[in-house]
Design a protein around this motif. Structure first.
Motif, mmCIF file in Angstrom:
data_model
loop_
_atom_site.group_PDB
_atom_site.id
_atom_site.type_symbol
_atom_site.label_atom_id
_atom_site.label_comp_id
_atom_site.label_asym_id
_atom_site.label_seq_id
_atom_site.Cartn_x
_atom_site.Cartn_y
_atom_site.Cartn_z
ATOM 1 N N TRP A 159 0.709 -1.038 0.099
ATOM 2 C CA TRP A 159 0.005 0.145 0.044
ATOM 3 C C TRP A 159 0.728 1.184 -0.072
ATOM 4 O O TRP A 159 1.939 1.312 0.707
ATOM 5 C CB TRP A 159 -0.761 -0.029 1.220
ATOM 6 N N ARG A 187 -0.006 4.096 1.006
ATOM 7 C CA ARG A 187 -0.458 4.880 2.342
ATOM 8 C C ARG A 187 -1.119 3.881 2.943
ATOM 9 O O ARG A 187 -2.332 3.220 2.760
ATOM 10 C CB ARG A 187 -1.223 5.997 1.949
ATOM 11 N N TRP A 247 -4.281 2.334 5.607
ATOM 12 C CA TRP A 247 -5.614 2.551 5.949
ATOM 13 C C TRP A 247 -5.831 3.215 7.482
ATOM 14 O O TRP A 247 -4.805 3.107 8.363
ATOM 15 C CB TRP A 247 -6.531 1.460 5.904
ATOM 16 N N ASN A 267 -8.911 5.645 3.338
ATOM 17 C CA ASN A 267 -7.967 6.422 3.166
ATOM 18 C C ASN A 267 -6.464 5.774 2.776
ATOM 19 O O ASN A 267 -5.597 6.555 2.778
ATOM 20 C CB ASN A 267 -7.635 7.321 4.297
ATOM 21 N N GLN A 279 -3.934 4.126 0.048
ATOM 22 C CA GLN A 279 -3.642 4.317 -1.219
ATOM 23 C C GLN A 279 -2.768 3.217 -1.856
ATOM 24 O O GLN A 279 -2.059 2.650 -1.181
ATOM 25 C CB GLN A 279 -2.910 5.464 -1.306
ATOM 26 N N CYS A 280 -3.263 2.625 -2.915
ATOM 27 C CA CYS A 280 -2.710 1.500 -3.635
ATOM 28 C C CYS A 280 -2.773 1.543 -5.116
ATOM 29 O O CYS A 280 -3.143 2.541 -5.806
ATOM 30 C CB CYS A 280 -3.416 0.376 -3.254
ATOM 31 N N ASN A 281 -2.317 0.658 -5.885
ATOM 32 C CA ASN A 281 -2.425 0.571 -7.115
ATOM 33 C C ASN A 281 -2.187 -0.966 -7.342
ATOM 34 O O ASN A 281 -1.298 -1.486 -7.168
ATOM 35 C CB ASN A 281 -1.568 1.160 -8.323
ATOM 36 N N VAL A 304 -1.458 6.838 -8.184
ATOM 37 C CA VAL A 304 -1.782 6.414 -6.931
ATOM 38 C C VAL A 304 -3.174 6.519 -6.583
ATOM 39 O O VAL A 304 -3.669 7.684 -6.790
ATOM 40 C CB VAL A 304 -1.244 7.692 -5.898
ATOM 41 N N MET A 305 -3.797 5.387 -6.466
ATOM 42 C CA MET A 305 -5.365 5.392 -6.221
ATOM 43 C C MET A 305 -5.723 5.555 -4.807
ATOM 44 O O MET A 305 -5.213 4.547 -3.787
ATOM 45 C CB MET A 305 -5.744 4.048 -6.996
ATOM 46 N N ASP A 306 -6.939 6.044 -4.363
ATOM 47 C CA ASP A 306 -7.465 5.747 -3.245
ATOM 48 C C ASP A 306 -8.130 4.411 -3.141
ATOM 49 O O ASP A 306 -8.679 3.772 -4.361
ATOM 50 C CB ASP A 306 -8.630 6.835 -2.949
ATOM 51 N N ASP A 334 -11.406 4.350 -4.851
ATOM 52 C CA ASP A 334 -11.780 4.750 -6.300
ATOM 53 C C ASP A 334 -12.149 3.415 -7.118
ATOM 54 O O ASP A 334 -11.457 2.458 -6.933
ATOM 55 C CB ASP A 334 -10.081 5.287 -6.908
ATOM 56 N N CYS A 348 -10.578 -0.281 -6.177
ATOM 57 C CA CYS A 348 -9.005 -0.549 -6.274
ATOM 58 C C CYS A 348 -8.858 -1.348 -4.781
ATOM 59 O O CYS A 348 -7.879 -2.371 -4.995
ATOM 60 C CB CYS A 348 -8.366 0.705 -6.370
#
Ligand code: WT7
Length: 631
Positions: A54, A56, A58, A74, A76-78, A252-254, A257, A278
């Motif tokens: 991740w 960021r 959670w 909250n 963030q990942c891809n 960078v995806m939430d 998203d 995501c």
């Protein structure tokens, strides 16, 4: 209606696989694992999610504001970072990610590093066409490596892919392109089936006649000489890719998203654009591929589903790439060039896990044991099934003839909406033919009555999911009301699956079929409403109704009832024309196998066609409550 079903359960045999199949990393046994999950659901999911990278972390695992859930809040990942870099930067750089076999024995092999580079470069190509985060991209391609590359390239840059099965016809494709307001369509000039070339581009051209949002079409050219492209509007797949920069950092995806939209048929109106996200989807796909399908590092894994369906998304592509597996993908039809082809491929590639559908298994049963018996199937470790109930006869054939009594049979129940497996029998647990199994750890499911109260064992009811799960759909694209409906049945805040089920004394769940008018043909979801509106769009048809009729091979077939406009008369020629019309509009899988002309259709006083009355008549059953019928 659950009450319509005569649920007579025979004493079922229980099959005990070798307990060494239990995935020790995860659990000692089902009961312990499930109890541990119930004790600390957040801890359960945190544990699984922590295997992944991740950008960021959670703040909380799940925020549930009925009927809306947010997972890994909250964070963030891809997903492509976890499917590609995570392996390339570690020990799997030169591991085979994808073995692909064409119908004509052509082979393509992509290592994780190859796939990673292709995805980045094609992603940059999409950027050059103006695609950015949140844009929708429709992918209408056959089962080829470029389809995988296109999907992952979208995910790389945060574009939302909407894959449409390449067997769909022009009007079905148009509905899905316009529904998703796609900016780009990615397609191939043609596909192959049973040695024949099937042009796809003309279908796309027709589908684009009224699709104002589409700015470009990317075409994988497959023929010699290649088709001429319309300058500026149509773009060659490889020219776009090879002309683009090589390096493409992941967007960078939430966690919340959207990752993709996948259309699934409904019983009324237009198809539903199921939205997956995501973060939660990634965790669900990873968890179940690893612990339900038991994919291990050295496995060659074959999921026969086309990526145009959710099975192809979760277990054909994302799940196995998240676990770093080697995917085997084949364009092949089960009986072409002969009914031994699948078994030949299993021998040749040393396939360890086969995930397929009951309709395929029943087709092979028809061809006889001599076909699989010609090949060495000893590499197989796990056999799995999805799409419709795996009837005991098919279970036993799969178990004996293909698995040689060594392999667990994993019948997985789930839906496009659930994103991941929900009910099944984990490898190593006792198996009951005819029963999918129990809710997997992480899932709370039950069989309930119309009000949502638990029904006693051995009594039929509705299958409901009682708690949110990470890979649940978040909404229906541009139709939140329709999303809410899933959670509004009964007096409890349950997710309603629209399936009928029965649970035995041991908690094993048998799926009995749909409680609504959705027709499952060969494991494919056919909306009665779509077939009806395709028929009605023919000049001769006044009204139409479509129902499912049980079929020993396909599970169900579509039967249509048609009333004609004044001046038209029933004939074999007209029947042929109508079937052809549905084929052109929706594609071959939706064509009614049976078509009956009738002067009237049973309707409610408000004018709704009562399909269940037609179904009851057709099957010689009691139609149930017909008090609302308009005489
Ligand atoms: C419907 C969902 C899940 C991927 C393929 C279909 C039926 C699915 C099973 C099973 C009995 C099953 C259900 C379900 N179904 N798997 N193992 N046993 N029925 O996805 O197109 O969203 O269809 O398929 O009726 O509700 P889908």
């Amino acid at each position: 209606m659950a009450e319509d079903f005569d649920v007579s359960l025979n004493e079922t045999a229980v099959y005990h696989p070798d307990p060494s199949f239990r995935n020790q990393e995860m659990y000692k046994d089902y009961a312990t694992a499930y109890r541990d999950f119930l004790k600390d659901p957040d801890g359960f999911w945190r544990n699984i999610a922590s295997d992944l990278v991740w950008f960021r972390p959670w703040d909380t695992i799940c925020e549930w504001e009925y009927p809306f859930a947010r997972w890994f809040v909250n964070a963030q990942c891809n997903i492509t970072y976890n499917c590609l870099e995570r392996h390339v930067k570690n020990h799997r750089r030169n591991k085979v990610a994808l073995f692909w076999r064409g119908e004509g024995e052509q082979e393509r092999i992509l290592t994780y590093d190859h796939l990673y580079k292709d995805v980045m470069q094609f992603a940059n190509g999409l950027k050059k066409l103006g695609v950015s985060k949140g844009d929708r991209v429709c992918i209408y391609m056959p089962m080829i490596p470029e389809q995988v590359i296109a999907m992952l390239a979208c995910a790389r840059i945060g574009a939302v892919h909407s894959v449409v099965f390449a067997g769909y016809g022009a009007s079905a494709l148009n509905q899905r392109i316009t529904g998703a307001e796609a900016k780009i369509v990615i397609t191939a000039e043609s596909s192959v089936r049973r040695g024949k070339t099937i042009p796809l581009k003309p279908i796309v051209e027709e589908a684009l006649l009224h699709a104002p949002t589409v700015e470009h079409v990317v075409v994988l050219r497959t023929q010699q000489p290649p088709v001429t492209l319309v300058p500026d509007f149509e773009v060659d797949f490889y020219e776009l890719m090879n002309g683009a920069p090589k390096d493409c950092p992941p967007e960078v995806m939430d966690a919340e998203d959207p990752l993709f939209i996948l259309y699934t048929s409904g019983t009324t109106g237009t198809p539903k654009g199921i939205v997956h996200t995501c973060g939660g989807y990634m965790v669900g796909a990873y968890y179940t591929t690893k612990y339900v399908l038991n994919v291990m590092d050295n496995d060659v894994y074959w999921c026969t589903a086309d990526p145009g369906w959710v099975t192809g998304h979760t277990y054909g592509i994302y799940g196995p790439l998240l676990t770093g597996a080697t995917i085997f993908m084949s364009e092949s039809t089960p009986d072409f060039p002969d009914p031994g082809i699948w078994w030949k491929l299993i021998e040749e590639y040393g396939i360890n896990i086969l995930y397929t559908a009951p309709t395929a298994i029943r087709t092979f049963m028809k061809f006889g044991e001599e076909w699989p018996d010609r090949y060495d199937l000893s590499s197989l470790r796990i056999l799995a099934s999805v799409g419709e109930p795996l009837n005991p006869e098919a279970f036993l054939w799969f178990y004996h003839t293909i698995g040689k009594k060594r392999c667990p049979i994993i019948d997985t129940w789930w839906q496009t909406e659930t994103g991941m497996h929900m009910i099944t029998t984990l490898a190593g647990e006792p198996m009951k033919p005819g029963y999918a199994g129990k809710p997997i750890p992480g899932v709370v499911a039950d069989v309930v009555d119309r009000d949502g109260n638990t029904v006693p064992p051995n009594q039929g009811g509705f299958l409901a999911i009682k708690e949110p799960w990470p890979s649940m759909m978040r909404t229906i694209f541009r139709d939140e009301d329709r999303y809410r409906k899933y959670w509004e049945s009964g007096n409890h805040p349950y997710y309603s699956t629209s399936d009928l089920a029965v649970k035995d004394n041991d908690g094993y769940i048998m799926i009995l079929g749909r409680s609504d008018d959705l027709i499952i043909v060969s494991g494919h979801n056919i909306g009665s409403a779509e077939v009806e509106s395709a028929l009605v769009s023919h000049q001769a048809v006044a009204e139409a109704a479509a129902i499912g009729k049980p079929d020993p091979l396909k599970g169900n077939i579509v039967k249509a009832f048609v009333t004609l406009i004044e001046g038209y008369t029933p004939s074999d020629k007209l029947t042929g024309d109508l079937k052809y019309h549905v084929r052109q509009t929706l594609g071959p899988i939706s064509v009614p196998a049976e078509l009956e002309y009738t002067d009237t259709l049973p309707k409610t006083r408000s004018g709704k066609i009562m399909r269940r009355v037609l179904r009851a008549r057709e099957l010689g059953m009691d139609p149930g409550d017909i008090s609302t019928i308009d005489e």
